[in-house]
Design a protein around this motif. Structure first.
Motif, PDB file in Angstrom:
ATOM      1  N   HIS A  98       6.898  65.256  -1.762  1.00  0.00           N
ATOM      2  CA  HIS A  98       5.767  64.829  -2.631  1.00  0.00           C
ATOM      3  C   HIS A  98       5.063  63.927  -1.927  1.00  0.00           C
ATOM      4  O   HIS A  98       5.282  63.045  -1.107  1.00  0.00           O
ATOM      5  N   GLY A  99       3.641  63.619  -1.997  1.00  0.00           N
ATOM      6  CA  GLY A  99       2.537  62.748  -1.631  1.00  0.00           C
ATOM      7  C   GLY A  99       3.071  61.280  -1.774  1.00  0.00           C
ATOM      8  O   GLY A  99       3.616  60.852  -3.030  1.00  0.00           O
ATOM      9  N   THR A 100       3.259  60.283  -0.884  1.00  0.00           N
ATOM     10  CA  THR A 100       3.189  58.848  -1.139  1.00  0.00           C
ATOM     11  C   THR A 100       2.132  58.025  -0.786  1.00  0.00           C
ATOM     12  O   THR A 100       1.330  58.555  -0.189  1.00  0.00           O
ATOM     13  N   LEU A 101       2.223  56.985  -0.988  1.00  0.00           N
ATOM     14  CA  LEU A 101       0.916  55.998  -0.795  1.00  0.00           C
ATOM     15  C   LEU A 101       0.984  55.494   0.852  1.00  0.00           C
ATOM     16  O   LEU A 101      -0.204  55.263   1.120  1.00  0.00           O
ATOM     17  N   LYS A 102       2.223  55.967   1.201  1.00  0.00           N
ATOM     18  CA  LYS A 102       1.948  55.577   2.649  1.00  0.00           C
ATOM     19  C   LYS A 102       1.454  56.823   3.836  1.00  0.00           C
ATOM     20  O   LYS A 102       1.183  56.777   4.901  1.00  0.00           O
TER      21      LYS A 102
END
Length: 204
Positions: free
Chosen positions: A136-140
């Protein structure tokens, strides 16, 4: 509102894209590299700025950027950590692109770029193929995407073309493909230097 050195994207002010490479655009989110940090020259003031920079430079998709911005609104602690890490690694990158970085900076960059690469997987579709971050997409994700681009540039012959604008309160980077370009923008830093030189001659 846009200026000769900025653009506005979805209400967020970003530095004008003029470097010729995504990793250099990340470095150009700070102006005034020749002096101590000045809040007036800082463009990475929000996660929106980081995500939109990644979208406009093409290192992440618009859909991914939108999803990450929505996620960021719910995780202020994660946002602060991501922005702080991005600014620190940005300084390491600037040093690597313009001078001899310290051993600590080299180790930080090597570890960060390696970690970013480790998150990638190669996806083959019917008529295309590309690298994507797994899971899943992460802030980094935006930072990691910029780090991957930076790693590619650091190992590329084009690294020798990287030039820092000598303009006052500037220091922005660009690929000097003509080998004759001196300023990030002649119409901004170049003209300022001319005006300053003219004023000095008048005083003399």
């Amino acid at each position: 509102m846009s200026t000769p050195w900025t653009i506005e994207v979805d209400g967020v002010v970003l530095p004008k894209p003029l470097s010729g490479h995504p990793a250099l655009e990340l470095c150009n989110t700070r102006a005034g590299w020749h002096g101590p940090p000045d809040p007036r020259g800082e463009y990475l003031r929000s996660y929106d700025a980081l995500a939109l920079l990644a979208v406009t430079t093409g290192v992440i998709s618009a859909d991914t950027g939108d999803a990450l911005r929505q996620h960021a609104a719910k995780d202020p602690g994660g946002v602060e950590h991501t922005l702080d890490r991005t600014r620190k690694l940005r300084a390491d990158l600037y040093s690597a692109f313009t001078e001899s970085p310290s051993a600590a900076a080299r180790h930080r960059l090597a570890d960060a770029i390696s970690a970013a690469h480790s998150r990638q997987r190669f996806v083959v579709d019917i008529d295309s193929a590309q690298w994507e971050f797994s899971g899943h997409g992460t802030l980094k994700d935006p930072l990691d995407a910029f780090l991957i681009e930076a790693g590619a540039l650091l190992t590329d012959d084009r690294r020798e073309l990287i030039t820092a604008c000598p303009g006052e309160d500037c220091g922005w980077l660009f690929l000097n493909t003509s080998r004759r370009r001196r300023w990030c923008q002649m119409s901004v830093c170049g003209n300022r230097a001319k005006q300053a030189a003219f004023a000095q001659r008048q005083r003399d």
